[in-house]
Enzyme design. Structure first.
Site, PDB file in Angstrom:
ATOM      1  N   SER A   1       0.836  -1.201   0.000  1.00  0.00           N
ATOM      2  CA  SER A   1       0.000   0.000   0.000  1.00  0.00           C
ATOM      3  C   SER A   1       0.865   1.242   0.000  1.00  0.00           C
ATOM      4  O   SER A   1       1.852   1.313   0.740  1.00  0.00           O
ATOM      5  CB  SER A   1      -0.898   0.016   1.239  1.00  0.00           C
ATOM      6  OG  SER A   1      -1.452   1.308   1.412  1.00  0.00           O
TER       7      SER A   1
ATOM      8  N   GLY B   1      -9.659   5.839   9.197  1.00  0.00           N
ATOM      9  CA  GLY B   1     -10.130   5.956  10.573  1.00  0.00           C
ATOM     10  C   GLY B   1     -10.904   7.231  10.843  1.00  0.00           C
ATOM     11  O   GLY B   1     -11.060   7.636  11.991  1.00  0.00           O
TER      12      GLY B   1
ATOM     13  N   GLY C   1     -14.072   7.658   9.868  1.00  0.00           N
ATOM     14  CA  GLY C   1     -15.500   7.372   9.792  1.00  0.00           C
ATOM     15  C   GLY C   1     -16.036   7.426   8.376  1.00  0.00           C
ATOM     16  O   GLY C   1     -17.250   7.464   8.161  1.00  0.00           O
TER      17      GLY C   1
ATOM     18  N   SER D   1     -15.105   5.113   6.141  1.00  0.00           N
ATOM     19  CA  SER D   1     -15.092   3.723   5.716  1.00  0.00           C
ATOM     20  C   SER D   1     -14.000   3.371   4.710  1.00  0.00           C
ATOM     21  O   SER D   1     -14.257   2.755   3.675  1.00  0.00           O
ATOM     22  CB  SER D   1     -16.468   3.347   5.151  1.00  0.00           C
ATOM     23  OG  SER D   1     -16.549   1.961   5.039  1.00  0.00           O
ATOM     24  N   SER D   2     -12.775   3.739   5.050  1.00  0.00           N
ATOM     25  CA  SER D   2     -11.656   3.336   4.197  1.00  0.00           C
ATOM     26  C   SER D   2     -11.473   1.816   4.230  1.00  0.00           C
ATOM     27  O   SER D   2     -11.030   1.220   3.237  1.00  0.00           O
ATOM     28  CB  SER D   2     -10.368   4.036   4.642  1.00  0.00           C
ATOM     29  OG  SER D   2      -9.937   3.553   5.896  1.00  0.00           O
TER      30      SER D   2
ATOM     31  N   GLU E   1     -14.222  -8.990   7.120  1.00  0.00           N
ATOM     32  CA  GLU E   1     -13.832  -8.030   8.167  1.00  0.00           C
ATOM     33  C   GLU E   1     -14.152  -8.586   9.558  1.00  0.00           C
ATOM     34  O   GLU E   1     -13.367  -8.451  10.487  1.00  0.00           O
ATOM     35  CB  GLU E   1     -14.493  -6.662   7.954  1.00  0.00           C
ATOM     36  CG  GLU E   1     -14.010  -5.632   8.976  1.00  0.00           C
ATOM     37  CD  GLU E   1     -14.159  -4.166   8.556  1.00  0.00           C
ATOM     38  OE1 GLU E   1     -14.287  -3.895   7.349  1.00  0.00           O
ATOM     39  OE2 GLU E   1     -14.133  -3.298   9.445  1.00  0.00           O
TER      40      GLU E   1
ATOM     41  N   ASP F   1     -21.234  -0.484   5.477  1.00  0.00           N
ATOM     42  CA  ASP F   1     -20.095   0.062   4.745  1.00  0.00           C
ATOM     43  C   ASP F   1     -19.839  -0.691   3.443  1.00  0.00           C
ATOM     44  O   ASP F   1     -19.594  -0.091   2.395  1.00  0.00           O
ATOM     45  CB  ASP F   1     -18.835   0.029   5.613  1.00  0.00           C
ATOM     46  CG  ASP F   1     -18.986   0.881   6.861  1.00  0.00           C
ATOM     47  OD1 ASP F   1     -19.976   1.626   6.948  1.00  0.00           O
ATOM     48  OD2 ASP F   1     -18.119   0.782   7.744  1.00  0.00           O
TER      49      ASP F   1
ATOM     50  N   TYR G   1     -19.571   3.147  22.705  1.00  0.00           N
ATOM     51  CA  TYR G   1     -20.306   2.404  21.677  1.00  0.00           C
ATOM     52  C   TYR G   1     -20.837   1.091  22.232  1.00  0.00           C
ATOM     53  O   TYR G   1     -22.020   0.767  22.101  1.00  0.00           O
ATOM     54  CB  TYR G   1     -19.371   2.151  20.487  1.00  0.00           C
ATOM     55  CG  TYR G   1     -20.005   1.408  19.344  1.00  0.00           C
ATOM     56  CD1 TYR G   1     -20.758   2.078  18.393  1.00  0.00           C
ATOM     57  CD2 TYR G   1     -19.841   0.023  19.213  1.00  0.00           C
ATOM     58  CE1 TYR G   1     -21.343   1.395  17.341  1.00  0.00           C
ATOM     59  CE2 TYR G   1     -20.420  -0.664  18.168  1.00  0.00           C
ATOM     60  CZ  TYR G   1     -21.154   0.021  17.232  1.00  0.00           C
ATOM     61  OH  TYR G   1     -21.737  -0.663  16.197  1.00  0.00           O
TER      62      TYR G   1
END
Ligand code: ADP
Ligand code: MG
Length: 379
Positions: free
Chosen positions: A62, A120, A122, A124-125, A158, A170, A222
């Site tokens: 990457s 990170g 939010g 949704s990478s 995931e 996502d 959460y």
């Protein structure tokens, strides 16, 4: 990227696959209550330049991660004797996808990842990375999987391979969204439908404001909200809060004021998603502002997960003439979305930035979110 790929892997790529990040327009903390969400795809996303391998090895690199190439077998077990040190933990996302899809006939590949999506934040990478990888693997190995099914498989990757207990939103958003539309997703059935959401045609701009507030509290808060929702559902004798049809009756039968507030949010938020879909189908895009504001107040006062920078951003946006705004994501930090007339967008940004400066907070970051196409082969 073709040259970078050739340099890394010593051969030419066969194609490039792109998958977008997403913003959830409305429907917050409804997913694990079997309710509704309404995400749309961003212009930003993850691209995977790839070539097939027939030896069952998946090798990934990457541009956003150090550590060079990570090699693994699609059969499970790690080919690399080094295992998975922390700086290579990201590779679990693409390798996990390869391992799950292998059961459906895909195999190895060389993958070079590049992204213009903050990680990170939010947006949704993680799902964008997974979905671009999934499309590349399917195309390279001539495997056809219907997209709704593919979203489930990638979610499983995931959950099981990376160990993140995420819902379906996502992956469904990245794979199923289309330009100029949001995606109404029923988190119980997994069924989804497209809803027209053409902000530019309506003279509107949707801003994502990164409040730069850290999310250290997010995980605990959460989990606590999830537990409270489950407790309330159990007390009310329903499978999930999605099933509460008589809100007044439910509130009357709950003694704990905290649980009453949580139920009030989840039940009304599901109605706000449905009302938003109704407004969008009627072409009343500007009226969404009221829904966003109501959602924010509910998340702030009933669900109690907002944070000072988010409240200040929404207030400042409204003072500067925005139509509406709300916090997004798990809470206690992260981003806010703001809907504004495009000719007021600059004033709204300035208003939020000025408020942050006055409070001595780090300047917020802005991103324009136009409802964009879902995952696709891009070269
Ligand atoms: P979000 O999905 O909201 O961006 P997550 O914590 O779910 O946040 O996923 C972020 C993780 O996904 C990163 O920590 C990294 O492991 C992985 N990731 C995302 N984009 C890339 C990328 N371009 N290169 C390598 N890993 C990435
Ligand atoms: Mg993620």
């Amino acid at each position: 990227m073709t040259e970078a790929f050739a340099e890394l892997f010593g051969r030419s790529p066969e194609g490039v696959w792109h998958a977008p990040g997403r913003v959830n327009l409305i429907g917050e903390h409804t997913d694990y209550n079997d309710g509704f969400v309404l995400p749309f795809a961003l212009p930003q996303g993850v691209s995977v330049t790839a070539a097939r391998r027939d030896d069952g090895v998946v090798e990934v690199a990457s541009r956003q991660a150090g550590g060079g190439i990570v090699r693994a077998s699609v059969d499970g077990g790690t080919v690399d004797s080094e295992g998975w040190p922390p700086d290579r933990a990201w590779a679990a996302y693409p390798v996990g996808v390869a391992r799950v899809l292998r059961e459906h006939g895909t195999g190895g590949a060389s993958l070079l990842i590049d992204s213009d999506l903050p990680q990170g934040a939010g947006l949704s990478s993680s799902a964008a990375l997974e979905c671009a990888t999934a499309l590349a693997l399917c195309d390279l190995h001539g495997v056809e999987i219907e997209r709704a099914e593919l979203a489930r498989l990638v979610q499983r990757a995931e959950n099981e391979q990376v160990g993140v207990p995420c819902g379906l939103m996502d992956q469904a958003a990245s794979l199923l969204c289309t330009a100029g539309h949001a995606l109404m997703l029923d988190c119980r059935s997994g069924l989804s439908s497209k809803v027209p959401f053409a902000t530019a045609d309506a003279g509107l701009t949707l801003l994502v404001v990164d409040t730069r507030a850290n999310r250290n509290l997010a995980t605990g808060g959460y989990g606590q909200r999830r537990a409270e929702c489950e407790k309330a559902a159990a007390k009310l004798g329903v499978a999930a809060l999605r099933d509460v049809t008589d809100l007044a009756g439910a509130l009357g039968s709950l003694r704990d004021p905290v649980l009453r507030r949580r139920v009030q949010h989840v039940v009304t938020e599901n109605h706000r998603v449905e009302a938003t879909v109704g407004l969008l189908r009627a072409g009343a895009v500007a009226e969404l502002g009221a829904m966003l504001n109501a959602s924010h107040m509910s998340l702030r006062d009933q669900f109690e997960i907002s944070w000072p920078e988010a409240d200040a951003a929404v207030d400042a946006a409204l003072r500067a003439g925005a139509r509406g705004g709300r916090m997004v994501g798990g809470g206690f930090g992260g981003s806010v979305i703001v809907l504004t007339a495009t000719d007021r967008a600059a004033r709204v940004r300035d208003g939020i930035a000025a408020t942050y400066a006055k409070r001595g907070w780090p300047p917020p970051a802005f991103l324009e979110a136009a409802p964009s196409p879902g995952a696709r082969r891009s070269a």
